[in-house]
Write a protein that holds these residues in place. Sequence first.
Motif, PDB file in Angstrom:
ATOM      1  N   PHE A 159       0.846  -1.192   0.000  1.00  0.00           N
ATOM      2  CA  PHE A 159       0.000   0.000   0.000  1.00  0.00           C
ATOM      3  C   PHE A 159       0.879   1.239   0.000  1.00  0.00           C
ATOM      4  O   PHE A 159       2.090   1.166   0.209  1.00  0.00           O
ATOM      5  N   GLN A 160       0.254   2.394  -0.219  1.00  0.00           N
ATOM      6  CA  GLN A 160       0.986   3.661  -0.209  1.00  0.00           C
ATOM      7  C   GLN A 160       1.215   4.126   1.227  1.00  0.00           C
ATOM      8  O   GLN A 160       0.384   3.892   2.105  1.00  0.00           O
ATOM      9  N   LEU A 161       2.334   4.801   1.458  1.00  0.00           N
ATOM     10  CA  LEU A 161       2.601   5.346   2.793  1.00  0.00           C
ATOM     11  C   LEU A 161       1.863   6.658   3.014  1.00  0.00           C
ATOM     12  O   LEU A 161       1.368   6.928   4.099  1.00  0.00           O
ATOM     13  N   PHE A 162       1.796   7.494   1.976  1.00  0.00           N
ATOM     14  CA  PHE A 162       1.161   8.803   2.117  1.00  0.00           C
ATOM     15  C   PHE A 162      -0.021   8.917   1.167  1.00  0.00           C
ATOM     16  O   PHE A 162       0.030   8.431   0.036  1.00  0.00           O
TER      17      PHE A 162
ATOM     18  N   ILE B 122       2.580  26.798   2.943  1.00  0.00           N
ATOM     19  CA  ILE B 122       2.889  25.613   3.740  1.00  0.00           C
ATOM     20  C   ILE B 122       2.428  24.357   3.003  1.00  0.00           C
ATOM     21  O   ILE B 122       1.555  24.404   2.134  1.00  0.00           O
ATOM     22  N   VAL B 123       3.040  23.238   3.355  1.00  0.00           N
ATOM     23  CA  VAL B 123       2.686  21.932   2.798  1.00  0.00           C
ATOM     24  C   VAL B 123       2.317  21.012   3.955  1.00  0.00           C
ATOM     25  O   VAL B 123       3.076  20.887   4.921  1.00  0.00           O
ATOM     26  N   THR B 124       1.141  20.390   3.867  1.00  0.00           N
ATOM     27  CA  THR B 124       0.696  19.444   4.889  1.00  0.00           C
ATOM     28  C   THR B 124       0.742  18.034   4.316  1.00  0.00           C
ATOM     29  O   THR B 124       0.181  17.772   3.252  1.00  0.00           O
ATOM     30  N   LEU B 125       1.409  17.142   5.029  1.00  0.00           N
ATOM     31  CA  LEU B 125       1.591  15.759   4.585  1.00  0.00           C
ATOM     32  C   LEU B 125       0.846  14.826   5.526  1.00  0.00           C
ATOM     33  O   LEU B 125       1.013  14.891   6.744  1.00  0.00           O
ATOM     34  N   ASP B 126       0.001  13.949   4.953  1.00  0.00           N
ATOM     35  CA  ASP B 126      -0.808  13.023   5.751  1.00  0.00           C
ATOM     36  C   ASP B 126      -0.537  11.593   5.294  1.00  0.00           C
ATOM     37  O   ASP B 126      -0.457  11.318   4.091  1.00  0.00           O
ATOM     38  N   CYS B 127      -0.410  10.684   6.253  1.00  0.00           N
ATOM     39  CA  CYS B 127      -0.145   9.288   5.909  1.00  0.00           C
ATOM     40  C   CYS B 127      -1.414   8.598   5.417  1.00  0.00           C
ATOM     41  O   CYS B 127      -2.535   9.043   5.674  1.00  0.00           O
ATOM     42  N   HIS B 128      -1.244   7.506   4.719  1.00  0.00           N
ATOM     43  CA  HIS B 128      -2.364   6.711   4.227  1.00  0.00           C
ATOM     44  C   HIS B 128      -3.058   6.031   5.405  1.00  0.00           C
ATOM     45  O   HIS B 128      -2.412   5.659   6.387  1.00  0.00           O
ATOM     46  N   ASP B 129      -4.376   5.875   5.303  1.00  0.00           N
ATOM     47  CA  ASP B 129      -5.124   5.241   6.393  1.00  0.00           C
ATOM     48  C   ASP B 129      -4.583   3.851   6.708  1.00  0.00           C
ATOM     49  O   ASP B 129      -4.537   3.438   7.871  1.00  0.00           O
ATOM     50  N   ARG B 130      -4.172   3.129   5.667  1.00  0.00           N
ATOM     51  CA  ARG B 130      -3.661   1.767   5.863  1.00  0.00           C
ATOM     52  C   ARG B 130      -2.302   1.767   6.552  1.00  0.00           C
ATOM     53  O   ARG B 130      -1.894   0.756   7.135  1.00  0.00           O
ATOM     54  N   ALA B 131      -1.605   2.907   6.505  1.00  0.00           N
ATOM     55  CA  ALA B 131      -0.266   2.991   7.090  1.00  0.00           C
ATOM     56  C   ALA B 131      -0.269   3.533   8.515  1.00  0.00           C
ATOM     57  O   ALA B 131       0.787   3.597   9.147  1.00  0.00           O
ATOM     58  N   VAL B 132      -1.440   3.908   9.025  1.00  0.00           N
ATOM     59  CA  VAL B 132      -1.509   4.524  10.357  1.00  0.00           C
ATOM     60  C   VAL B 132      -0.877   3.628  11.416  1.00  0.00           C
ATOM     61  O   VAL B 132      -0.096   4.088  12.261  1.00  0.00           O
ATOM     62  N   ASP B 133      -1.185   2.329  11.378  1.00  0.00           N
ATOM     63  CA  ASP B 133      -0.640   1.425  12.396  1.00  0.00           C
ATOM     64  C   ASP B 133       0.883   1.339  12.339  1.00  0.00           C
ATOM     65  O   ASP B 133       1.542   1.150  13.364  1.00  0.00           O
ATOM     66  N   LEU B 134       1.452   1.479  11.139  1.00  0.00           N
ATOM     67  CA  LEU B 134       2.910   1.427  11.019  1.00  0.00           C
ATOM     68  C   LEU B 134       3.567   2.595  11.745  1.00  0.00           C
ATOM     69  O   LEU B 134       4.660   2.465  12.299  1.00  0.00           O
ATOM     70  N   PHE B 135       2.895   3.743  11.732  1.00  0.00           N
ATOM     71  CA  PHE B 135       3.455   4.933  12.360  1.00  0.00           C
ATOM     72  C   PHE B 135       3.066   5.071  13.833  1.00  0.00           C
ATOM     73  O   PHE B 135       3.843   5.617  14.624  1.00  0.00           O
ATOM     74  N   PHE B 136       1.875   4.582  14.196  1.00  0.00           N
ATOM     75  CA  PHE B 136       1.336   4.917  15.516  1.00  0.00           C
ATOM     76  C   PHE B 136       1.093   3.722  16.442  1.00  0.00           C
ATOM     77  O   PHE B 136       0.821   3.920  17.616  1.00  0.00           O
ATOM     78  N   ASP B 137       1.180   2.501  15.950  1.00  0.00           N
ATOM     79  CA  ASP B 137       0.967   1.337  16.814  1.00  0.00           C
ATOM     80  C   ASP B 137       2.314   0.684  17.113  1.00  0.00           C
ATOM     81  O   ASP B 137       2.588  -0.448  16.713  1.00  0.00           O
ATOM     82  N   LEU B 138       3.162   1.405  17.834  1.00  0.00           N
ATOM     83  CA  LEU B 138       4.519   0.928  18.082  1.00  0.00           C
ATOM     84  C   LEU B 138       4.553  -0.282  19.008  1.00  0.00           C
ATOM     85  O   LEU B 138       5.478  -1.097  18.942  1.00  0.00           O
ATOM     86  N   ALA B 139       3.556  -0.401  19.874  1.00  0.00           N
ATOM     87  CA  ALA B 139       3.564  -1.494  20.847  1.00  0.00           C
ATOM     88  C   ALA B 139       3.320  -2.851  20.194  1.00  0.00           C
ATOM     89  O   ALA B 139       3.695  -3.888  20.744  1.00  0.00           O
ATOM     90  N   LYS B 140       2.720  -2.858  19.015  1.00  0.00           N
ATOM     91  CA  LYS B 140       2.340  -4.121  18.377  1.00  0.00           C
ATOM     92  C   LYS B 140       3.550  -4.985  18.045  1.00  0.00           C
ATOM     93  O   LYS B 140       3.574  -6.177  18.341  1.00  0.00           O
ATOM     94  N   ASP B 141       4.557  -4.395  17.412  1.00  0.00           N
ATOM     95  CA  ASP B 141       5.741  -5.160  17.017  1.00  0.00           C
ATOM     96  C   ASP B 141       7.039  -4.572  17.556  1.00  0.00           C
ATOM     97  O   ASP B 141       8.119  -5.010  17.174  1.00  0.00           O
ATOM     98  N   GLY B 142       6.932  -3.569  18.423  1.00  0.00           N
ATOM     99  CA  GLY B 142       8.128  -2.952  18.964  1.00  0.00           C
ATOM    100  C   GLY B 142       8.683  -1.874  18.046  1.00  0.00           C
ATOM    101  O   GLY B 142       8.246  -1.716  16.905  1.00  0.00           O
ATOM    102  N   TYR B 143       9.648  -1.128  18.550  1.00  0.00           N
ATOM    103  CA  TYR B 143      10.211  -0.029  17.773  1.00  0.00           C
ATOM    104  C   TYR B 143      11.639   0.235  18.229  1.00  0.00           C
ATOM    105  O   TYR B 143      12.114  -0.313  19.230  1.00  0.00           O
TER     106      TYR B 143
END
Length: 342
Positions: A94-97, A111-132
């Motif tokens: 899937f796409q990251l952004f 200004i430029v606003t950058l938003d991640c893809h909905d499918r990528a949210v867990d990769l950026f914000f669910d650090l507890a799932k697989d560690g970081y």
Amino acid sequence: MAEKKEHVIEMSHRLNLMRSEKFCTNELKVLDKYMSRINPRDKSTRKVVFTLKEFQKDLGINDLRYKTLRTNVEALLGRCVFLPNSETGEFIAFQLFKEVELKKDSTKGWIVTLDCHDRAVDLFFDLAKDGYFSRKLKYSMRLNSANQIKFYMLMKEYEGVGKKKIRLTELIDWLKVNPNMPWKYFKRDVVDICQKALTELTDVTFTYECKRNGHAYEYITFFIKPNHHEQMMLDDYEDDENIQAEVLETEETVSEAYKYSNENLEFLAEACDNSFSEDEMQIIFSIIVKKIPSHKEWLERYDYLLLKYKELKYRISRTDLPPIKSKFNYFRFMLESDVKEE
């Protein structure tokens, strides 16, 4: 001098497993800066704001044309990640952004606003799932190639363990280098260069050994440790960045005189800061079609010229070497040498 704030990146192990053929050096730096500005424990921070000037600099855009910005934004939004499951053979891509918004703010200007893809949210914000693991933004911003940045990610991920053994085929696939490259060239042109860059420019260093299985090399083992002897301090690096910015501004002013009758030629000329005349660009084009022959690969040609032109600018900035007499002739020689090597 007051100590500068050190921006920390917290990166999930899953995200570091990503496979992508397309992410270039500057796009990886944008990704790193994005991760340094989100709070990975708060999904409401998923939209990150850059100034337009900062965003263009991070993407390696040296002119202010709308067309150039649009081309680079389209490329960034098109970058997909491929996450394999080595145990089951399954994968997901899937796409990251998903969104880049350019607008004029009443106080901050453009200004430029950058938003991640909905499918990528867990990769950026669910650090507890697989560690970081954590690393500092300033070090990856110093590095000069996608391979160097990826090596830095890998070494920081396993720095705490002190050792990482990986199949050579897996490492080559992760870096997206030519799978048919002989070991001696992979060692010389990839591993050794990355080792030198990390030792000189970052807070981690490594040694390695590679063992044969018959006639072929099968595994490479990295021995990783903190680097307490950085050869280039952050203040010096930023001074170099300012010098380079001044050089770019001068080159952009000179290049404004060149106009191109062919739209495709104009597109490729932007990768070279419009530094060459139409006749010179015709010669450059005749060389790169030998390396990238497909007429559909205009973006690949653009990225290739962008990379080679950055190498040229670095060579020009070297005061320890004789000055280049002809910028165009030297650049043509660089391109022709690439073609001959193949």
